[in-house]
Design a protein around this motif. Structure first.
Motif, PDB file in Angstrom:
ATOM      1  N   VAL A 194      36.335  69.033 -97.318  1.00 27.40           N
ATOM      2  CA  VAL A 194      36.156  69.815 -98.389  1.00 27.40           C
ATOM      3  C   VAL A 194      37.464  69.994 -99.073  1.00 27.40           C
ATOM      4  O   VAL A 194      36.774  70.291-100.514  1.00 27.40           O
ATOM      5  CB  VAL A 194      36.068  71.485 -98.128  1.00 27.40           C
ATOM      6  CG1 VAL A 194      36.069  72.690 -98.581  1.00 27.40           C
ATOM      7  CG2 VAL A 194      35.648  71.763 -96.249  1.00 27.40           C
ATOM      8  N   LEU A 195      37.942  69.726 -98.869  1.00 28.75           N
ATOM      9  CA  LEU A 195      39.339  69.642-100.551  1.00 28.75           C
ATOM     10  C   LEU A 195      39.145  68.083-101.338  1.00 28.75           C
ATOM     11  O   LEU A 195      39.006  68.683-102.304  1.00 28.75           O
ATOM     12  CB  LEU A 195      40.259  69.627-100.036  1.00 28.75           C
ATOM     13  CG  LEU A 195      41.133  71.097 -98.978  1.00 28.75           C
ATOM     14  CD1 LEU A 195      42.227  70.387 -98.032  1.00 28.75           C
ATOM     15  CD2 LEU A 195      40.659  72.147 -99.995  1.00 28.75           C
ATOM     16  N   ALA A 196      38.892  67.417-100.717  1.00 28.66           N
ATOM     17  CA  ALA A 196      38.823  66.130-101.340  1.00 28.66           C
ATOM     18  C   ALA A 196      37.739  65.686-102.862  1.00 28.66           C
ATOM     19  O   ALA A 196      37.023  65.065-102.510  1.00 28.66           O
ATOM     20  CB  ALA A 196      39.487  65.040-101.514  1.00 28.66           C
ATOM     21  N   THR A 197      37.019  66.740-103.439  1.00 23.08           N
ATOM     22  CA  THR A 197      35.489  66.451-103.337  1.00 23.08           C
ATOM     23  C   THR A 197      35.226  67.368-104.978  1.00 23.08           C
ATOM     24  O   THR A 197      36.477  68.253-105.316  1.00 23.08           O
ATOM     25  CB  THR A 197      34.716  67.710-102.553  1.00 23.08           C
ATOM     26  OG1 THR A 197      35.095  69.472-103.012  1.00 23.08           O
ATOM     27  CG2 THR A 197      33.556  67.473-101.503  1.00 23.08           C
ATOM     28  N   ALA A 198      34.709  66.949-105.801  1.00 22.75           N
ATOM     29  CA  ALA A 198      34.177  67.931-107.098  1.00 22.75           C
ATOM     30  C   ALA A 198      34.494  68.577-107.225  1.00 22.75           C
ATOM     31  O   ALA A 198      35.010  69.904-108.162  1.00 22.75           O
ATOM     32  CB  ALA A 198      33.538  67.031-107.941  1.00 22.75           C
ATOM     33  N   ASP A 199      34.277  69.706-106.543  1.00 21.92           N
ATOM     34  CA  ASP A 199      34.381  71.722-106.055  1.00 21.92           C
ATOM     35  C   ASP A 199      35.684  71.457-105.405  1.00 21.92           C
ATOM     36  O   ASP A 199      36.225  72.925-105.511  1.00 21.92           O
ATOM     37  CB  ASP A 199      34.079  71.918-105.663  1.00 21.92           C
ATOM     38  CG  ASP A 199      32.173  72.272-106.346  1.00 21.92           C
ATOM     39  OD1 ASP A 199      32.261  71.919-107.475  1.00 21.92           O
ATOM     40  OD2 ASP A 199      31.505  72.174-105.742  1.00 21.92           O
ATOM     41  N   GLY A 200      36.429  70.490-105.329  1.00 20.49           N
ATOM     42  CA  GLY A 200      38.210  70.714-104.658  1.00 20.49           C
ATOM     43  C   GLY A 200      39.107  70.780-105.456  1.00 20.49           C
ATOM     44  O   GLY A 200      38.694  71.414-106.572  1.00 20.49           O
ATOM     45  N   VAL A 201      39.726  70.089-105.025  1.00 14.01           N
ATOM     46  CA  VAL A 201      41.063  69.785-106.251  1.00 14.01           C
ATOM     47  C   VAL A 201      40.584  68.903-107.301  1.00 14.01           C
ATOM     48  O   VAL A 201      41.780  69.522-108.723  1.00 14.01           O
ATOM     49  CB  VAL A 201      42.454  68.662-105.530  1.00 14.01           C
ATOM     50  CG1 VAL A 201      42.617  69.595-104.165  1.00 14.01           C
ATOM     51  CG2 VAL A 201      41.830  67.639-104.441  1.00 14.01           C
ATOM     52  N   TRP A 202      39.698  68.442-107.052  1.00 13.52           N
ATOM     53  CA  TRP A 202      39.446  67.425-108.254  1.00 13.52           C
ATOM     54  C   TRP A 202      38.842  68.217-109.332  1.00 13.52           C
ATOM     55  O   TRP A 202      38.831  67.994-110.992  1.00 13.52           O
ATOM     56  CB  TRP A 202      39.101  66.664-108.037  1.00 13.52           C
ATOM     57  CG  TRP A 202      39.135  65.396-107.166  1.00 13.52           C
ATOM     58  CD1 TRP A 202      38.924  64.955-105.924  1.00 13.52           C
ATOM     59  CD2 TRP A 202      40.434  64.479-107.010  1.00 13.52           C
ATOM     60  NE1 TRP A 202      39.095  64.287-105.314  1.00 13.52           N
ATOM     61  CE2 TRP A 202      40.768  63.947-105.814  1.00 13.52           C
ATOM     62  CE3 TRP A 202      41.140  64.374-108.186  1.00 13.52           C
ATOM     63  CZ2 TRP A 202      41.806  62.994-105.987  1.00 13.52           C
ATOM     64  CZ3 TRP A 202      42.670  63.854-108.264  1.00 13.52           C
ATOM     65  CH2 TRP A 202      42.316  62.765-106.746  1.00 13.52           C
ATOM     66  N   ALA A 203      38.574  69.671-108.981  1.00 10.22           N
ATOM     67  CA  ALA A 203      38.258  70.588-110.057  1.00 10.22           C
ATOM     68  C   ALA A 203      39.090  70.695-110.941  1.00 10.22           C
ATOM     69  O   ALA A 203      39.670  71.472-112.354  1.00 10.22           O
ATOM     70  CB  ALA A 203      37.872  71.797-109.932  1.00 10.22           C
TER      71      ALA A 203
END
Length: 246
Positions: A194-203
């Motif tokens: 959930v966190l290491a996604t385009a909507d998570g921290v990478w945003a």
């Protein structure tokens, strides 16, 4: 010092069209917070004014509003900081407005469970083994991130959330990191997807306004950057290490 100070307050009724600013004269007292001024309006001038508050002690987080352009807890923001006025009070930015100063936070409430902000254990312990001892150093590892009161000021300050509504947001990620760093938790691998996604921290583009707005010193921007390093390291390991060695 003036005897009164002007509060310019957003008034909004969905059935009445666009929001407007309405001015009220309230007594100027150095010990009064902006919330006291709003309560004076509600009690003495205009009982139709709508806003949220509960504890008035900077604990519940429900009285967050925009004060002279900045997200703030109105219980901890004093009229004397803005003398001689006027003081402009608006709803938090980046949230749909329900009425006057009341915003809808359903989006945050939908996202928060996704990061599992609770202790996750691989196996449920027996009742006799429910105590998990922790050293002061282990507590210090996550204590800062545990101070979040879900006031939503960081979301109102975040320029990414303003244009990318799918972004998990600063508070949700900081709370996830609070549990990732907890020595009693075993759910970090479950939060990774959930966190290491385009909507998570990478945003996050690391503007840092979330940290500036936080009334509790949580530093959600720091939590996000720390997790970026964690996510990048785990991804790199998955490529470089043989499967048996992971």
């Amino acid at each position: 010092m003036p005897d009164t100070i002007t509060l310019q307050v957003t008034r909004y009724r969905p059935e009445a069209g666009a929001p407007t600013l309405q001015e009220y004269q309230v007594p100027f007292r150095e010990e009064w917070a902006v919330l006291d001024g709003l309560n004076y309006i509600k009690d003495q001038i205009d009982g139709t004014l709508s806003f949220r508050w509960s504890c008035r002690m900077g604990i519940c987080g429900s009285c967050g509003m925009t004060v002279n352009g900045d997200p703030a807890l109105t219980c901890g923001t004093f009229l004397s900081d803005y003398a001689p006025g006027p003081v402009r009070v608006e709803p938090l930015a980046n949230f749909p407005v329900i009425r006057d100063l009341v915003v809808e936070i359903d989006d945050f409430m939908r996202k928060l469970p996704k990061v599992k902000p609770w202790l996750v254990r691989d196996e449920e312990p027996a009742v006799a083994d429910l105590e998990f001892l922790q050293t002061p150093a282990e507590l210090d590892a996550y204590k800062q991130f545990s101070m979040c009161i879900n006031c939503m000021l960081c979301y109102a300050a975040c320029p990414v959330y303003a244009i990318e509504p799918d972004f998990l947001g600063p508070a949700a990620i900081a709370l996830a990191q609070r549990y990732n760093l907890d020595s009693r938790d075993q759910g970090a691998h479950q939060r990774l997807d959930v966190l290491a996604t385009a909507d998570g921290v990478w945003a996050c583009t690391y503007v840092g306004e979330c940290t500036n707005a936080c009334p509790k010193g949580v530093d959600p921007a720091g939590a996000i950057q720390r997790y970026k390093l964690t996510a990048a390291t785990r991804t790199l390991r998955s490529f470089l290490l043989p499967r048996a060695a992971r």
